[in-house]
Structures are given as structure tokens and as C-alpha cells.
Design an enzyme around this catalytic site. Structure first.
Site, PDB file in Angstrom:
ATOM      1  N   SER A  43      -4.245   3.394   1.199  1.00  0.00           N
ATOM      2  CA  SER A  43      -2.976   4.336   1.114  1.00  0.00           C
ATOM      3  C   SER A  43      -1.740   3.424   0.656  1.00  0.00           C
ATOM      4  O   SER A  43      -0.932   4.078   0.006  1.00  0.00           O
ATOM      5  CB  SER A  43      -3.086   5.173   2.308  1.00  0.00           C
ATOM      6  OG  SER A  43      -2.949   4.416   3.634  1.00  0.00           O
ATOM      7  N   GLU A  44      -1.817   2.442   1.446  1.00  0.00           N
ATOM      8  CA  GLU A  44      -0.413   1.302   0.902  1.00  0.00           C
ATOM      9  C   GLU A  44      -0.799  -0.074   1.087  1.00  0.00           C
ATOM     10  O   GLU A  44      -1.457  -0.588   1.830  1.00  0.00           O
ATOM     11  CB  GLU A  44       0.479   1.693   1.983  1.00  0.00           C
ATOM     12  CG  GLU A  44       1.739   2.659   1.421  1.00  0.00           C
ATOM     13  CD  GLU A  44       1.280   4.036   1.814  1.00  0.00           C
ATOM     14  OE1 GLU A  44       2.085   4.936   1.157  1.00  0.00           O
ATOM     15  OE2 GLU A  44       0.577   4.404   2.634  1.00  0.00           O
ATOM     16  N   THR A  45      -0.182  -0.591   0.238  1.00  0.00           N
ATOM     17  CA  THR A  45      -0.287  -2.256   0.046  1.00  0.00           C
ATOM     18  C   THR A  45       1.303  -2.431   0.404  1.00  0.00           C
ATOM     19  O   THR A  45       2.261  -2.064  -0.578  1.00  0.00           O
ATOM     20  CB  THR A  45      -0.752  -2.822  -1.209  1.00  0.00           C
ATOM     21  OG1 THR A  45      -2.155  -2.576  -1.289  1.00  0.00           O
ATOM     22  CG2 THR A  45      -0.626  -4.228  -1.045  1.00  0.00           C
TER      23      THR A  45
END
Length: 271
Positions: A43-45
Site C-alpha cells: 500500500s505504501e513505500t
């Protein structure tokens, strides 16, 4: 280039919300950072660039877009820096849209000082929300990130079945109204183990249900702090992975949100 993967807002592997963290001396090209986030398919880096021992710039990418705020990837980034940087006692994260985040450690938790992004009650909300869930809700609120939908009980939040196609259409339509998409979160008062419960839906950016969403708790925790007339709140996000967040309302429209994390993986990226 070294990359870490961390499960945030949990004390157990395979729970909470996974985020990738990459610490840089200089920014990579924006397109390359986006490609890395897409390849990770989390969902996020988070990409963190060192300025001084205690001061870092931070940016967050989903597989498709850069986003202005991500709580769980901020926690994951601080968790890694506290582990890897000798002598680091506090962190200042400089963001592009929300100013400075102040981070410290306390009793095995990462404590993050954020601005409150308060939600306001909506009288005129998208009527499609009424048919996007199989259970009727109580009230709708809105902040800069999401529609917040209040239910009567924690059990309803656990039981409700969303129509992701309708939620996606509602989120996309919100861009025409507000200039950016709004996700959808449902919430209710909790019980003896937690003060409030939530679930978070973002099908417009390819995430039907986000495991644990730190950023939206800058609205959820203040909402329930006001309703319950208390400044310290324990929150549970009831995804299939589940996650725990601990909030305290501060002066000057700030909030501390705390959580724990577990390191899952250290990898080398070859680019």
C-alpha cells in the site's frame, strides 16, 4: 540499495500494515521511485532522505501515486531509523504538505506527533453511500482524506459488507467536488479493549481495504476523544490483519499517535 519491509501498528509478523522503507542520501528520480513502489506492490513505500542526524525528508508512494501523508509508513521509517542510526534519540520528518512530524520512542512504541486533520459533520453527503453498505449508518463526516461514516456499534463495523464498485465510484466522483479523491472509512465506539474501531476502504487507488491506516486516525481519534470526553484513546482497525493505535490529544491542534512494529525483511534492490 537497501530496502526494509516492516509490519506497522502490530507486535506480530503478518499483522498490522506492511510498508517498505528506503533510506537515501539523495532523492532518486520521481519516476524511479514510483516504479519501485509499483514493483513492491504494497500500500505504501516510504523514501526517506537524510538532512542531518535527526532531520529527514519523507515521501510516500502507493503502487500508482505519490500521496501527501501515510501514517503506517512513517512509523515503519522511524522504526528502521531508530534501529539503524546510532545515537538517534528523536526524528524530525519534513513533509511536502503537512509541515514537520516529530517522532520519539517511549516504552517500545514509536510516538508520532502529527497535526490533527479534523473531520466535519456532513448534512449533504453522497446519497450513493446509503446503498454502498449493507447496513444503515448513523452519520457522515468529511476531512481532507476521507468520508468518515459512523455506525451505532463495533459489531456493525465488523459485520458490514461494502460494495467496492460503488465505493470506488463515490471516491472518484469526490474529485470533481473537492479537487481530489476521498476514501471511505467506517467507525464506531469500541468496548472494553478499545475506545473506537474502524475499517478503511480505498478502491479508487486499488486498495479495497487497507490493513491499518495511521493517517486517518488524525481524524478518528479526535472525533472519539470529543464524543467520549477523554484525551487518551486506544483505537483498533479491524481489517483481516488488524492493528492497534494509541492516541493522545495535544494542545495547538496536534495529536500523538503511537504504535509498534516488526521487521519482516531486509533486501537489496538492483537498479
Amino acid at each position: 540499495m537497501k530496502m526494509y519491509q516492516v509490519d506497522a501498528f502490530t507486535t506480530q509478523l503478518f499483522k498490522g500494515n506492511p510498508a517498505a522503507v528506503i533510506v537515501l542520501d539523495q532523492w532518486l528520480d520521481d519516476g524511479l521511485m514510483q516504479h519501485i513502489a509499483l514493483e513492491n506492490n504494497l500500500s505504501e513505500t516510504a523514501f526517506v532522505k537524510k538532512n542531518t542526524l535527526n532531520n529527514y525528508d519523507i515521501r510516500w508512494f502507493t503502487p500508482t501515486d505519490e500521496v501527501p501523508f501515510c501514517g503506517h509508513a512513517t512509523l515503519a521509517s522511524a522504526f528502521i531509523l531508530f534501529q539503524e542510526v546510532e545515537g538517534l534519540e528523536y526524528i524530525e520528518f519534513e513533509t511536502r504538505e503537512l509541515g514537520t512530524f516529530y517522532i520519539r520512542q517511549k516504552n517500545e512504541k514509536v510516538v508520532m506527533n502529527f497535526p490533527i486533520l479534523r473531520a466535519k459533520k456532513l448534512e449533504d453527503y453522497p446519497k450513493a453511500l446509503n446503498t454502498a453498505f449493507d447496513l444503515p449508518f448513523k452519520q457522515v463526516y468529511l476531512n481532507d482524506q476521507a468520508y468518515l461514516i459512523e455506525y451505532d456499534s463495533a459489531q456493525q463495523v465488523l459485520d458490514v459488507q461494502p460494495d467496492f464498485f460503488k465505493l470506488r465510484e463515490i471516491s472518484l466522483a469526490s474529485k470533481e467536488i473537492y479537487g481530489k479523491t476521498r476514501d471511505i472509512v467506517i467507525t464506531a465506539q469500541g468496548h472494553k479493549d478499545y475506545d473506537c474501531i474502524s475499517r478503511y476502504f480505498a478502491p479508487a487507488i486499488g486498495v479495497n481495504e487497507d490493513p491499518v491506516t495511521g493517517s486517518i486516525h488524525t481524524a478518528i481519534i479526535p472525533l472519539w476523544a470529543e464524543k467520549l470526553e477523554k484525551d487518551v484513546i486506544t483505537a483498533y482497525q479491524a481489517s483481516s490483519r488488524g492493528g492497534w493505535l494509541y492516541g493522545e490529544i495535544l494542545p495547538n491542534d496536534r495529536i500523538e499517535i503511537s504504535g509498534q512494529a516488526k521487521l519482516y525483511m531486509v533486501a537489496d534492490i538492483h537498479i
